[in-house]
Design a protein around this motif. Structure first.
Motif, PDB file in Angstrom:
ATOM      1  N   VAL A 210       0.847  -1.195   0.000  1.00 46.42           N
ATOM      2  CA  VAL A 210       0.000   0.000   0.000  1.00 46.42           C
ATOM      3  C   VAL A 210       0.881   1.243   0.000  1.00 46.42           C
ATOM      4  O   VAL A 210       1.666   1.452   0.929  1.00 46.42           O
ATOM      5  N   CYS A 211       0.727   2.035  -1.035  1.00 46.85           N
ATOM      6  CA  CYS A 211       1.537   3.246  -1.201  1.00 46.85           C
ATOM      7  C   CYS A 211       0.664   4.476  -0.981  1.00 46.85           C
ATOM      8  O   CYS A 211      -0.366   4.646  -1.638  1.00 46.85           O
ATOM      9  N   THR A 212       1.070   5.332  -0.066  1.00 48.61           N
ATOM     10  CA  THR A 212       0.327   6.558   0.240  1.00 48.61           C
ATOM     11  C   THR A 212       0.823   7.709  -0.629  1.00 48.61           C
ATOM     12  O   THR A 212       2.022   7.958  -0.713  1.00 48.61           O
ATOM     13  N   THR A 213      -0.117   8.389  -1.277  1.00 45.05           N
ATOM     14  CA  THR A 213       0.225   9.623  -1.988  1.00 45.05           C
ATOM     15  C   THR A 213      -0.900  10.633  -1.795  1.00 45.05           C
ATOM     16  O   THR A 213      -2.034  10.281  -1.505  1.00 45.05           O
ATOM     17  N   THR A 214      -0.584  11.868  -1.987  1.00 45.81           N
ATOM     18  CA  THR A 214      -1.536  12.950  -1.795  1.00 45.81           C
ATOM     19  C   THR A 214      -2.360  13.208  -3.055  1.00 45.81           C
ATOM     20  O   THR A 214      -1.912  12.942  -4.175  1.00 45.81           O
ATOM     21  N   THR A 215      -3.565  13.725  -2.855  1.00 40.95           N
ATOM     22  CA  THR A 215      -4.395  14.160  -3.980  1.00 40.95           C
ATOM     23  C   THR A 215      -4.405  15.686  -4.101  1.00 40.95           C
ATOM     24  O   THR A 215      -5.226  16.242  -4.843  1.00 40.95           O
ATOM     25  N   LEU A 216      -3.532  16.351  -3.376  1.00 40.17           N
ATOM     26  CA  LEU A 216      -3.506  17.813  -3.391  1.00 40.17           C
ATOM     27  C   LEU A 216      -2.375  18.370  -4.245  1.00 40.17           C
ATOM     28  O   LEU A 216      -2.514  19.428  -4.856  1.00 40.17           O
ATOM     29  N   PHE A 217      -1.240  17.675  -4.296  1.00 38.88           N
ATOM     30  CA  PHE A 217      -0.054  18.199  -4.955  1.00 38.88           C
ATOM     31  C   PHE A 217       0.333  17.302  -6.129  1.00 38.88           C
ATOM     32  O   PHE A 217       0.047  16.120  -6.145  1.00 38.88           O
ATOM     33  N   GLY A 218       1.045  17.876  -7.076  1.00 38.69           N
ATOM     34  CA  GLY A 218       1.451  17.102  -8.233  1.00 38.69           C
ATOM     35  C   GLY A 218       0.293  16.894  -9.188  1.00 38.69           C
ATOM     36  O   GLY A 218      -0.761  17.527  -9.088  1.00 38.69           O
ATOM     37  N   HIS A 219       0.475  15.954 -10.134  1.00 39.20           N
ATOM     38  CA  HIS A 219      -0.562  15.705 -11.136  1.00 39.20           C
ATOM     39  C   HIS A 219      -1.025  14.258 -11.082  1.00 39.20           C
ATOM     40  O   HIS A 219      -0.219  13.341 -10.859  1.00 39.20           O
ATOM     41  N   PRO A 220      -2.314  14.010 -11.311  1.00 42.75           N
ATOM     42  CA  PRO A 220      -2.850  12.650 -11.217  1.00 42.75           C
ATOM     43  C   PRO A 220      -2.166  11.642 -12.132  1.00 42.75           C
ATOM     44  O   PRO A 220      -2.053  10.457 -11.781  1.00 42.75           O
ATOM     45  N   TYR A 221      -1.730  12.067 -13.319  1.00 43.18           N
ATOM     46  CA  TYR A 221      -1.132  11.096 -14.236  1.00 43.18           C
ATOM     47  C   TYR A 221       0.111  10.447 -13.634  1.00 43.18           C
ATOM     48  O   TYR A 221       0.339   9.249 -13.804  1.00 43.18           O
ATOM     49  N   THR A 222       0.904  11.236 -12.922  1.00 43.76           N
ATOM     50  CA  THR A 222       2.113  10.691 -12.307  1.00 43.76           C
ATOM     51  C   THR A 222       1.757   9.553 -11.348  1.00 43.76           C
ATOM     52  O   THR A 222       2.386   8.482 -11.362  1.00 43.76           O
ATOM     53  N   ILE A 223       0.752   9.781 -10.523  1.00 44.74           N
ATOM     54  CA  ILE A 223       0.341   8.769  -9.546  1.00 44.74           C
ATOM     55  C   ILE A 223      -0.261   7.564 -10.250  1.00 44.74           C
ATOM     56  O   ILE A 223       0.011   6.410  -9.891  1.00 44.74           O
ATOM     57  N   ALA A 224      -1.096   7.805 -11.261  1.00 43.98           N
ATOM     58  CA  ALA A 224      -1.696   6.699 -12.001  1.00 43.98           C
ATOM     59  C   ALA A 224      -0.623   5.782 -12.572  1.00 43.98           C
ATOM     60  O   ALA A 224      -0.716   4.549 -12.467  1.00 43.98           O
ATOM     61  N   ARG A 225       0.393   6.366 -13.151  1.00 46.24           N
ATOM     62  CA  ARG A 225       1.457   5.555 -13.762  1.00 46.24           C
ATOM     63  C   ARG A 225       2.278   4.827 -12.706  1.00 46.24           C
ATOM     64  O   ARG A 225       2.620   3.650 -12.869  1.00 46.24           O
ATOM     65  N   GLN A 226       2.606   5.506 -11.600  1.00 39.98           N
ATOM     66  CA  GLN A 226       3.418   4.872 -10.556  1.00 39.98           C
ATOM     67  C   GLN A 226       2.716   3.653  -9.951  1.00 39.98           C
ATOM     68  O   GLN A 226       3.305   2.571  -9.857  1.00 39.98           O
ATOM     69  N   ILE A 227       1.457   3.835  -9.526  1.00 38.41           N
ATOM     70  CA  ILE A 227       0.772   2.751  -8.825  1.00 38.41           C
ATOM     71  C   ILE A 227       0.468   1.606  -9.785  1.00 38.41           C
ATOM     72  O   ILE A 227       0.584   0.426  -9.414  1.00 38.41           O
ATOM     73  N   ALA A 228       0.080   1.917 -11.031  1.00 37.33           N
ATOM     74  CA  ALA A 228      -0.154   0.857 -12.005  1.00 37.33           C
ATOM     75  C   ALA A 228       1.129   0.084 -12.287  1.00 37.33           C
ATOM     76  O   ALA A 228       1.107  -1.147 -12.445  1.00 37.33           O
ATOM     77  N   SER A 229       2.243   0.776 -12.350  1.00 36.02           N
ATOM     78  CA  SER A 229       3.529   0.111 -12.577  1.00 36.02           C
ATOM     79  C   SER A 229       3.853  -0.839 -11.425  1.00 36.02           C
ATOM     80  O   SER A 229       4.322  -1.969 -11.637  1.00 36.02           O
ATOM     81  N   ILE A 230       3.598  -0.403 -10.188  1.00 31.17           N
ATOM     82  CA  ILE A 230       3.848  -1.255  -9.027  1.00 31.17           C
ATOM     83  C   ILE A 230       2.950  -2.488  -9.061  1.00 31.17           C
ATOM     84  O   ILE A 230       3.362  -3.597  -8.715  1.00 31.17           O
ATOM     85  N   ASP A 231       1.703  -2.314  -9.523  1.00 32.03           N
ATOM     86  CA  ASP A 231       0.810  -3.472  -9.609  1.00 32.03           C
ATOM     87  C   ASP A 231       1.358  -4.507 -10.591  1.00 32.03           C
ATOM     88  O   ASP A 231       1.294  -5.713 -10.335  1.00 32.03           O
ATOM     89  N   HIS A 232       1.910  -4.036 -11.695  1.00 30.36           N
ATOM     90  CA  HIS A 232       2.483  -4.975 -12.661  1.00 30.36           C
ATOM     91  C   HIS A 232       3.727  -5.665 -12.114  1.00 30.36           C
ATOM     92  O   HIS A 232       3.842  -6.897 -12.187  1.00 30.36           O
ATOM     93  N   ILE A 233       4.669  -4.907 -11.566  1.00 32.33           N
ATOM     94  CA  ILE A 233       5.927  -5.537 -11.157  1.00 32.33           C
ATOM     95  C   ILE A 233       5.757  -6.423  -9.930  1.00 32.33           C
ATOM     96  O   ILE A 233       6.579  -7.299  -9.680  1.00 32.33           O
ATOM     97  N   SER A 234       4.654  -6.237  -9.185  1.00 33.30           N
ATOM     98  CA  SER A 234       4.400  -7.077  -8.012  1.00 33.30           C
ATOM     99  C   SER A 234       3.459  -8.237  -8.313  1.00 33.30           C
ATOM    100  O   SER A 234       3.150  -9.038  -7.422  1.00 33.30           O
ATOM    101  N   GLY A 235       2.974  -8.321  -9.548  1.00 32.03           N
ATOM    102  CA  GLY A 235       2.044  -9.379  -9.894  1.00 32.03           C
ATOM    103  C   GLY A 235       0.653  -9.174  -9.333  1.00 32.03           C
ATOM    104  O   GLY A 235      -0.064 -10.137  -9.076  1.00 32.03           O
ATOM    105  N   GLY A 236       0.267  -7.921  -9.121  1.00 32.57           N
ATOM    106  CA  GLY A 236      -1.095  -7.633  -8.676  1.00 32.57           C
ATOM    107  C   GLY A 236      -1.238  -7.415  -7.188  1.00 32.57           C
ATOM    108  O   GLY A 236      -2.270  -7.764  -6.603  1.00 32.57           O
ATOM    109  N   ARG A 237      -0.256  -6.779  -6.566  1.00 32.24           N
ATOM    110  CA  ARG A 237      -0.311  -6.599  -5.107  1.00 32.24           C
ATOM    111  C   ARG A 237      -0.333  -5.137  -4.688  1.00 32.24           C
ATOM    112  O   ARG A 237      -0.189  -4.818  -3.513  1.00 32.24           O
ATOM    113  N   ALA A 238      -0.537  -4.225  -5.627  1.00 29.67           N
ATOM    114  CA  ALA A 238      -0.429  -2.800  -5.317  1.00 29.67           C
ATOM    115  C   ALA A 238      -1.743  -2.215  -4.820  1.00 29.67           C
ATOM    116  O   ALA A 238      -2.835  -2.651  -5.202  1.00 29.67           O
TER     117      ALA A 238
END
Length: 450
Positions: free
Chosen positions: A93-121
Motif C-alpha cells: 500500500v503506497c500513500t500519496t496525496t491528492t492535493l499536490f502534483g498531477h494525477p497522471y504521475t500517480i496513475a502511472r506509478q501505482i499501475a507500474s507497481i501493480d504490474h511488477i508485483s504481480g497484482g499486489r499494489a
C-alpha cells in the motif's frame, strides 16, 4: 476465505509505532533509510500471512516528528517497488496525496507497481496538508476542507480513468497484421476540471487486478462520503467500540447508497498492540518504552491537542483539565478536533489521569491494547463480531520484533479459531482481501461517461 475472517494490515514505520522504539536499536542513525530493515519488516509480515503492508507518507519537507524520532524519509512508491522484489504475496500500500502534483504521475506509478508485483499494489489516498508540504510544493495558503475534497474528487477520477484507459484486449500483438496495439479499443479520457486537466491514454496497460486496490484514511463526514464512493478499504482511527460501530454502519450504508456492494468496502481501524506472555509483563514492557520518552515534549503535544497551557499538565497524576480544554475547544485546529474528542471520550470512559492519557498513543492516535496474544486475538474478534470492523491496520511497537510476535503468537490463535487463513488465497491483493477483480467494462468509468 469467508467474510467473517479477519483482515490485517501493518503500518510500516522505520523503528515502530512507539515514539521511543528507535532508542532500542544499536544503529539508530540510519533507520529511516535502511532498506534491509524495511525488507525484514515486509518479510515478517508475509510470514504472518498479513494482507498488506501500509506505507504512510508526509508529502513535502521535514515535519517536527523528525526532531524526536526517525521520520518517513523515503518515497513510498520507490520503497514499495523495492519491497515487491523481496516478497511474493503481501500487499503493498503506497500513500500519496491528492492535493499536490498531477494525477497522471500517480496513475502511472501505482499501475507500474501493480504490474511488477504481480497484482499486489494499493493506493492510499490522503487529502491532508501541512505547512512543510505547502512550502515544499510552493503553495500559498492551501485549501479549506470542502475545496480539498473537490480537488481530491477530480484527482481520483483522473487516476482511475487512466487505469481503465488501456484495456488488456487492446494489446493484440498480431504479427500477421502488424497490429500490436489496437487504438479502436482504447478508452482515452478528456477531462477538464476546476483543479486538474488531463487527456489521452495511459502508457501502462490494465493491471493484474483490473485496477489497484484503493485505500483511504480519515474520519470526517467529507472523508466518509469520499471513501464510501471510491475506496475498497478504509483506514480509520476509532478508539472506542461504540464509535467504531457507528462509523462502520454509516460508511456501509453510504457505500450502498452509491450503488456499491457494502461487503466490498472493508473497514480497518488502526490498532496498537503491546504484547507479552502475561498482562503484567505487557504492562512492564510498555512502561519500559514509555520511560524512554521525553515527557516534557510529550506534555507540550498533549497541551496542543487539548488547547490548554502545558503548565496545567505538570502533575502527571492529577486529573485531566477537562473544563479548561472545553473552554478552549474552539482554538483546536479543525484537523485535530476529531482526534481530541476521541481521546477525551476514552479518558472519561476509563477514568484516566493526565499520565494515563499522556501515554495512550496521543501522537499516533490509534487505540492501544496491552495484554497477551490470546487476549488480543479475542479483542479483535469482538470488534469484528459486533459490527465495529472488518479487520485492523496494526501499529507495531518495535519493528520487526513486535511483528514476529504477531506472526508467532497471535496468528496461530486466530487460525485455531478458524478465523484466519493458513495460506494466502490467491495471487493478488484483491484475492486475499476477498474483493472481486475490477472490471471497467461493468463499471461507470470517467472514460465511458465522457
Amino acid at each position: 476465505m469467508s467474510r467473517n475472517h479477519i483482515r490485517l494490515g501493518v503500518n510500516v514505520l522505520a523503528s515502530g509505532r512507539h515514539d521511543a522504539a528507535w532508542k532500542t536499536f544499536e544503529d539508530k542513525r540510519h533507520l529511516a533509510t535502511d532498506i534491509g530493515h524495511f525488507v525484514a519488516i515486509a518479510k515478517a509480515a508475509e510470514r504472518g500471512l498479513i494482507d498488506a503492508i501500509f506505507l504512510a507518507d508526509n508529502p513535502g519537507g521535514l515535519v517536527t516528528e523528525s526532531h524526536t524520532r526517525p521520520w518517513r524519509a523515503l518515497d513510498p512508491a520507490v520503497l514499495v517497488a523495492n519491497l515487491a522484489a523481496h516478497t511474493e504475496h503481501v500487499g503493498l500500500v503506497c500513500t500519496t496525496t491528492t492535493l499536490f502534483g498531477h494525477p497522471y504521475t500517480i496513475a502511472r506509478q501505482i499501475a507500474s507497481i501493480d504490474h511488477i508485483s504481480g497484482g499486489r499494489a494499493a493506493w492510499n489516498i490522503i487529502t491532508s496538508q501541512n505547512p512543510p508540504a505547502l512550502d515544499a510544493y510552493g503553495v500559498g495558503k492551501g485549501w479549506d476542507q470542502a475545496e480539498r475534497y473537490r480537488r481530491a474528487e477530480e484527482f481520483v477520477q483522473i487516476v482511475t480513468a487512466f487505469w481503465d484507459s488501456l484495456p488488456d484486449d487492446a494489446v493484440e500483438a498480431d504479427a500477421d497484421t502488424s497490429v500490436y496495439l489496437n487504438p479502436a479499443r482504447l478508452r482515452p479520457l478528456d477531462f477538464a476540471g476546476t483543479h486538474f486537466n488531463a487527456r489521452g491514454t495511459s502508457s501502462v496497460p490494465e493491471t493484474p487486478q483490473g485496477r489497484p486496490v484503493i485505500f483511504q484514511a480519515g474520519q470526517s463526514s467529507d472523508s466518509r462520503a469520499f471513501g464510501a464512493r471510491h475506496a475498497d478499504a478504509l483506514f480509520t482511527g476509532q478508539r472506542l467500540i461504540e464509535s467504531a460501530r457507528s462509523f462502520y454502519s454509516e460508511v456501509k450504508t453510504l457505500a450502498k447508497s452509491f450503488g456499491r456492494n457494502p461487503d466490498h468496502l472493508l473497514v480497518m481501524p488502526g490498532l496498537f498492540p503491546i504484547l507479552a506472555s502475561s498482562e503484567e509483563e505487557a504492562k512492564r514492557h510498555k512502561r519500559s518504552l514509555d520511560d524512554r520518552l521525553d515527557s516534557i515534549s510529550l506534555r507540550a503535544e498533549l497541551a496542543r491537542h487539548l488547547a490548554v497551557d502545558a503548565a496545567s499538565l505538570a502533575d502527571l497524576d492529577a486529573p485531566i483539565p477537562y473544563a479548561e480544554s472545553e473552554a478552549n475547544a474552539s482554538l483546536v485546529p479543525l484537523a485535530s478536533r476529531w482526534h481530541r474528542a476521541e481521546m477525551l471520550k476514552e479518558a472519561r470512559q476509563y477514568g484516566w489521569n493526565i499520565r494515563e492519557l499522556l501515554f495512550s498513543n496521543i501522537t499516533g492516535g490509534h487505540r492501544v491494547y496491552v495484554g497477551t496474544p490470546e487476549g488480543f486475538a479475542h479483542d479483535m474478534l469482538h470488534w469484528i463480531d459486533t459490527g465495529g470492523a472488518d479487520g485492523f491496520n496494526l501499529n507495531i511497537d518495535v519493528q520487526p520484533v513486535g511483528l514476529d510476535l504477531i506472526a508467532d503468537e497471535v496468528i496461530p490463535v486466530l487460525q485455531k479459531l478458524g478465523r484466519y487463513r493458513t495460506a494466502y488465497e490467491g495471487r493478488t491483493l484483491r484475492d486475499n482481501l476477498g474483493l472481486p477483480r475490477f472490471d471497467a467494462r461493468t463499471q461507470n468509468s470517467l472514460a465511458a461517461a465522457g
